[in-house]
Design an enzyme around this catalytic site. Structure first.
Site, PDB file in Angstrom:
ATOM      1  N   TRP A 153      40.656  17.440  70.162  1.00  0.00           N
ATOM      2  CA  TRP A 153      42.126  16.683  69.897  1.00  0.00           C
ATOM      3  C   TRP A 153      42.115  15.375  69.090  1.00  0.00           C
ATOM      4  O   TRP A 153      43.378  15.146  68.601  1.00  0.00           O
ATOM      5  CB  TRP A 153      42.760  16.315  71.525  1.00  0.00           C
ATOM      6  N   ASN A 154      41.189  14.749  68.615  1.00  0.00           N
ATOM      7  CA  ASN A 154      41.028  13.450  68.052  1.00  0.00           C
ATOM      8  C   ASN A 154      41.410  13.726  66.801  1.00  0.00           C
ATOM      9  O   ASN A 154      42.127  12.544  66.080  1.00  0.00           O
ATOM     10  CB  ASN A 154      39.677  12.874  68.252  1.00  0.00           C
ATOM     11  N   LYS A 177      41.045  27.711  67.699  1.00  0.00           N
ATOM     12  CA  LYS A 177      41.297  27.722  69.220  1.00  0.00           C
ATOM     13  C   LYS A 177      41.278  26.158  68.960  1.00  0.00           C
ATOM     14  O   LYS A 177      40.434  25.313  69.163  1.00  0.00           O
ATOM     15  CB  LYS A 177      40.450  28.013  70.018  1.00  0.00           C
ATOM     16  N   GLY A 230      33.328  18.619  69.369  1.00  0.00           N
ATOM     17  CA  GLY A 230      33.822  18.498  70.637  1.00  0.00           C
ATOM     18  C   GLY A 230      32.579  17.725  71.510  1.00  0.00           C
ATOM     19  O   GLY A 230      31.586  17.344  70.877  1.00  0.00           O
ATOM     20  N   GLY A 231      32.544  17.662  72.710  1.00  0.00           N
ATOM     21  CA  GLY A 231      31.658  17.051  73.738  1.00  0.00           C
ATOM     22  C   GLY A 231      30.490  17.804  73.842  1.00  0.00           C
ATOM     23  O   GLY A 231      30.465  19.173  73.665  1.00  0.00           O
ATOM     24  N   GLU A 252      29.147  19.777  66.050  1.00  0.00           N
ATOM     25  CA  GLU A 252      29.405  18.518  65.640  1.00  0.00           C
ATOM     26  C   GLU A 252      29.825  17.666  66.819  1.00  0.00           C
ATOM     27  O   GLU A 252      31.146  17.935  67.213  1.00  0.00           O
ATOM     28  CB  GLU A 252      30.491  18.241  64.519  1.00  0.00           C
ATOM     29  N   LEU A 253      29.041  17.049  67.353  1.00  0.00           N
ATOM     30  CA  LEU A 253      29.268  16.314  68.772  1.00  0.00           C
ATOM     31  C   LEU A 253      29.281  14.916  68.789  1.00  0.00           C
ATOM     32  O   LEU A 253      29.774  14.465  67.530  1.00  0.00           O
ATOM     33  CB  LEU A 253      27.979  16.758  69.735  1.00  0.00           C
ATOM     34  N   CYS A 286      34.146  10.488  66.587  1.00  0.00           N
ATOM     35  CA  CYS A 286      32.714  10.993  66.828  1.00  0.00           C
ATOM     36  C   CYS A 286      31.880   9.941  66.308  1.00  0.00           C
ATOM     37  O   CYS A 286      30.718   9.746  66.793  1.00  0.00           O
ATOM     38  CB  CYS A 286      32.462  12.326  66.427  1.00  0.00           C
ATOM     39  N   GLU A 385      27.843   7.987  75.338  1.00  0.00           N
ATOM     40  CA  GLU A 385      29.388   7.700  74.769  1.00  0.00           C
ATOM     41  C   GLU A 385      30.603   7.409  75.507  1.00  0.00           C
ATOM     42  O   GLU A 385      30.752   8.174  76.274  1.00  0.00           O
ATOM     43  CB  GLU A 385      29.728   9.170  73.912  1.00  0.00           C
TER      44      GLU A 385
HETATM   45  N1  LIG Z   1      32.842  15.005  68.544  1.00  0.00           N
HETATM   46  C1  LIG Z   1      33.991  14.754  68.709  1.00  0.00           C
HETATM   47  O1  LIG Z   1      34.720  14.681  67.586  1.00  0.00           O
HETATM   48  C2  LIG Z   1      34.599  15.085  69.933  1.00  0.00           C
HETATM   49  C3  LIG Z   1      33.905  14.552  71.262  1.00  0.00           C
HETATM   50  N2  LIG Z   1      34.614  14.534  72.261  1.00  0.00           N
HETATM   51  C4  LIG Z   1      33.681  14.006  73.434  1.00  0.00           C
HETATM   52  O2  LIG Z   1      33.711  15.010  74.507  1.00  0.00           O
HETATM   53  C5  LIG Z   1      34.090  14.548  75.608  1.00  0.00           C
HETATM   54  C6  LIG Z   1      35.055  15.452  76.557  1.00  0.00           C
HETATM   55  O3  LIG Z   1      35.976  15.882  75.731  1.00  0.00           O
HETATM   56  P1  LIG Z   1      37.084  17.019  76.010  1.00  0.00           P
HETATM   57  O4  LIG Z   1      38.446  16.762  75.367  1.00  0.00           O
HETATM   58  O5  LIG Z   1      36.753  17.465  77.210  1.00  0.00           O
HETATM   59  O6  LIG Z   1      36.452  17.870  74.749  1.00  0.00           O
HETATM   60  P2  LIG Z   1      36.060  19.270  74.822  1.00  0.00           P
HETATM   61  O7  LIG Z   1      34.439  19.203  74.036  1.00  0.00           O
HETATM   62  O8  LIG Z   1      35.849  19.946  75.989  1.00  0.00           O
HETATM   63  O9  LIG Z   1      36.837  19.788  73.777  1.00  0.00           O
HETATM   64  C7  LIG Z   1      36.701  20.344  72.523  1.00  0.00           C
HETATM   65  C8  LIG Z   1      37.253  21.842  72.338  1.00  0.00           C
HETATM   66  O10 LIG Z   1      36.337  22.821  73.101  1.00  0.00           O
HETATM   67  C9  LIG Z   1      37.158  23.683  73.940  1.00  0.00           C
HETATM   68  N3  LIG Z   1      36.422  24.167  75.027  1.00  0.00           N
HETATM   69  C10 LIG Z   1      36.374  23.447  76.218  1.00  0.00           C
HETATM   70  N4  LIG Z   1      35.593  24.343  76.906  1.00  0.00           N
HETATM   71  C11 LIG Z   1      35.221  25.207  76.354  1.00  0.00           C
HETATM   72  C12 LIG Z   1      34.287  26.506  76.416  1.00  0.00           C
HETATM   73  N5  LIG Z   1      33.646  26.696  77.800  1.00  0.00           N
HETATM   74  N6  LIG Z   1      34.295  27.323  75.875  1.00  0.00           N
HETATM   75  C13 LIG Z   1      34.842  27.373  74.492  1.00  0.00           C
HETATM   76  N7  LIG Z   1      35.606  26.167  74.099  1.00  0.00           N
HETATM   77  C14 LIG Z   1      35.734  25.212  75.151  1.00  0.00           C
HETATM   78  C15 LIG Z   1      38.346  22.843  74.100  1.00  0.00           C
HETATM   79  O11 LIG Z   1      39.454  23.582  74.737  1.00  0.00           O
HETATM   80  C16 LIG Z   1      38.703  22.188  72.819  1.00  0.00           C
HETATM   81  O12 LIG Z   1      39.284  23.019  71.825  1.00  0.00           O
HETATM   82  C17 LIG Z   1      34.929  13.284  75.297  1.00  0.00           C
HETATM   83  O13 LIG Z   1      34.861  12.251  76.495  1.00  0.00           O
HETATM   84  C18 LIG Z   1      34.379  12.925  74.172  1.00  0.00           C
HETATM   85  O14 LIG Z   1      32.980  12.357  74.499  1.00  0.00           O
HETATM   86  C19 LIG Z   1      35.846  14.948  72.654  1.00  0.00           C
HETATM   87  C20 LIG Z   1      36.648  15.126  71.420  1.00  0.00           C
HETATM   88  C21 LIG Z   1      36.040  15.266  70.120  1.00  0.00           C
HETATM   89  C1  LIG Z   2      33.774  13.039  61.471  1.00  0.00           C
HETATM   90  N1  LIG Z   2      34.392  11.668  61.123  1.00  0.00           N
HETATM   91  C2  LIG Z   2      33.667  11.307  60.028  1.00  0.00           C
HETATM   92  O1  LIG Z   2      32.566  11.395  59.622  1.00  0.00           O
HETATM   93  C3  LIG Z   2      35.363  11.064  61.589  1.00  0.00           C
HETATM   94  C4  LIG Z   2      36.263  11.338  62.337  1.00  0.00           C
HETATM   95  C5  LIG Z   2      36.597  12.613  62.989  1.00  0.00           C
HETATM   96  C6  LIG Z   2      35.756  12.685  64.482  1.00  0.00           C
HETATM   97  O2  LIG Z   2      35.734  11.878  65.089  1.00  0.00           O
HETATM   98  O3  LIG Z   2      35.399  13.915  64.750  1.00  0.00           O
HETATM   99  C7  LIG Z   2      37.123  10.369  62.674  1.00  0.00           C
HETATM  100  O4  LIG Z   2      36.762   9.228  62.826  1.00  0.00           O
HETATM  101  O5  LIG Z   2      38.268  10.593  63.249  1.00  0.00           O
END
Ligand SMILES: NC(=O)C1=CN([C@@H]2O[C@H](COP(=O)(O)OP(=O)(O)OC[C@H]3O[C@@H](n4cnc5c(N)ncnc54)[C@H](O)[C@@H]3O)[C@@H](O)[C@H]2O)C=CC1
Ligand SMILES: CN(C=O)/C=C(\CC(=O)O)C(=O)O
Length: 493
Positions: A153-154, A177, A230-231, A252-253, A286, A385
């Site tokens: 979502w970010n 998705k 995502g996470g 990309e976590l 991230c 994080e």
């Molecule tokens: N690397 C990044 O850019 C991001 C990292 N995060 C980290 O992740 C933590 C959790 O945030 P969330 O909103 O819960 O992110 P999340 O990682 O759960 O969500 C990311 C995506 O994965 C999907 N998803 C969730 N469970 C799934 C499953 N079992 N199988 C397939 N897809 C699935 C979600 O619906 C969403 O589209 C945050 O506290 C933060 O630390 C969150 C968002 C972005």
């Molecule tokens: C991935 N990124 C930069 O390299 C930056 C982002 C997107 C993210 O968090 O995944 C940002 O700062 O919004």
């Protein structure tokens, strides 16, 4: 208030979930629902993946030249540019990101499509100087098939662009998705892809929740690659799902990126770099520079100046131009931040600033810019994080200690280095174990610059010249030029 209604894009059609179920998306600035989206179940995912597979096999896409695919991508980039203001407003509304940032991000988005469009017809295979007499051998890059893009979502549009553009350039089809918290702009992107001329079924979007919609998609037997941002906890589910279909993966976590400030740095610039790293985007990045390592001789001055600067940040409605820090995107993420701040206090980290929700912002999910001073680098707030506007600061004495602290992390996504010493900048760029190093800058992105992490920050790279290759299979072709009959069939040749 009347809710905006969205439908999913499957096979070029706009559809509700077969069950008719919907879910609400909330506006982070008010915590009120503003949109209604289809809640896709396994049967909807099945339709989307079958549509993507059918489109992959359809000559209208399969036989299209790589050059023609590039032209479609270029057109999509142009359409994004034409729709910049609409997309920027929508993303700001949906995830609470500042309008000044979404305008900037959407303004740059076409570059990802234009740059990748140019790569589409440059996937050259090789002619092998093969060491077998009478053999001619060569390699070709072929598309994989159906790709699943799991988006957080970010930064939904940006994080989709760096998956969608290379996947399509290589000739794949895709099912996206988006996050249940921010799906609107990805549906708009699918609309623009259809308008650009991509055949029906090449770009599909299913909306819904992770454990249902996301899990059904990532374990689907026809999915050949999963591109996930995502996470880490969710990534583990995705990796397990891929045990079902052996899909390729890019992950990309998150991170706990160090921002290292040496005494010889331009401190005005470094303070802006720290603010950019952790308070911009309300820390929901991230690459957030959440670990501040500051050389001891400037520590007191730097911390005082940082606090003075951060206290002037204007927290406010993300849709207003003057706002500098908007809300957290989700109530869950606000709770994560509050939990980690409480844990930091309990562990003995000293709260220097913030640590609470600001007054006068109504029900929105706002949080103040927060800073902790830590005596030990092993404190949770230095290691975990937060994904919010919370930085932790610790002093160091010399370059060796700065390096040791920088590398003392389970993550390895990004690092900032602030110094005027060129040799030191290069030494640290070489020795810090992370996927991105920024020297005297922070949070810079480019279509040409690969992003991705070491360690728990994931694997695979997105953006850059190799991005399209990551969406291909390599095929090796052997041609026997000899007219002689095949010799001894019982030995390897
Ligand atoms: N690397 C990044 O850019 C991001 C990292 N995060 C980290 O992740 C933590 C959790 O945030 P969330 O909103 O819960 O992110 P999340 O990682 O759960 O969500 C990311 C995506 O994965 C999907 N998803 C969730 N469970 C799934 C499953 N079992 N199988 C397939 N897809 C699935 C979600 O619906 C969403 O589209 C945050 O506290 C933060 O630390 C969150 C968002 C972005
Ligand atoms: C991935 N990124 C930069 O390299 C930056 C982002 C997107 C993210 O968090 O995944 C940002 O700062 O919004």
């Amino acid at each position: 208030m009347t809710l905006a209604r969205f439908q999913m894009c499957i096979d070029g059609q706009w559809l509700d979930a077969l069950s008719g179920k919907t879910f609400e998306s909330l506006d982070p600035s008010s915590a009120q629902p503003w949109a209604l989206l289809p809640d896709a179940a396994e049967e909807d995912v099945e339709r989307a993946v079958q549509a993507a597979q059918k489109a992959f096999e359809n000559p209208a896409w399969r036989k299209l030249s790589a050059t023609a695919r590039g032209k479609l991508l270029r057109r999509l980039g142009d359409l994004i540019a034409e729709n910049r203001e609409h997309l920027a407003q929508l993303e700001s509304r949906d995830n609470g990101k500042l309008i000044r940032e979404t305008r900037g991000q959407v303004g740059y988005l076409p570059e990802f499509f234009h740059y990748t469009a140019g790569l589409a017809d440059k996937l050259e295979g090789g002619t092998l100087p093969i060491d077998k007499p009478d053999m001619f051998a060569y390699t070709v890059h072929e598309p994989l098939g159906v790709v699943a893009g799991i988006i957080p979502w970010n930064s939904p549009l940006y994080l989709t662009a760096i998956k969608l553009a290379p996947a399509l350039a290589a000739g794949n089809t895709i099912v996206l998705k988006p996050s249940e918290h921010a799906s609107a702009t990805i549906l708009e992107l699918a609309r623009l892809a259809l308008e650009a001329g991509f055949p029906a079924g090449v770009v599909n979007v299913v909306t819904g929740f992770g454990p249902s919609t996301g899990a059904a998609l990532t374990r689907h037997p026809l999915v050949r690659k999963i591109a996930f941002t995502g996470g880490a906890a969710t990534a583990r589910h995705v990796v397990r799902s891929s045990a079902e279909n052996f899909a390729k993966l890019s992950l990309e976590l998150g991170g706990k990126s160090p921002n290292i400030i040496f005494a010889d740095a331009d401190l005005d610039s470094a303070i802006n770099g720290v603010v950019a790293g952790i308070y911009a985007a309300t820390g929901q990045s991230c690459v957030a520079g959440s670990r501040l390592l500051v050389q001891r001789e400037i520590y007191d001055e730097f911390v005082a100046r940082l606090i003075e600067r951060a206290r002037r940040i204007r927290i406010g409605n993300p849709q207003e131009d003057a706002s500098e820090m908007g809300p957290m995107a989700t109530a869950q993420q606000l709770a994560v931040v509050e939990g980690l701040v409480a844990a930091a206090k309990a562990e003995g980290a000293r709260l220097l600033m913030g640590g609470k929700r600001p007054e006068g912002q109504g029900e929105g999910w706002y949080y103040e810019p927060t800073l902790f001073a830590c005596d030990s680098h092993s404190m949770r707030i230095m290691q975990e994080e937060v994904f919010g506007p919370v930085a932790s600061v610790i002093p160091f004495d010399d370059e060796a200690e700065a390096l040791a602290l920088a590398n003392d992390s389970q993550y390895g996504l990004a690092a900032g280095i602030w110094t005027r010493d060129l040799g030191r900048a290069h030494r640290l760029a070489r020795d810090v174990r992370s996927g991105i190093i920024w020297v005297n800058t922070y949070r810079a992105v480019s279509a040409m610059a690969p992003i991705g992490g070491f360690h728990q920050s994931g694997y695979g790279r997105e953006s850059g010249i190799d991005s399209v290759l990551a969406y291909t299979e390599l095929k090796t072709v052997w041609i026997n030029l000899s007219q002689a009959p095949m010799p001894d069939p019982f030995v390897m040749r």
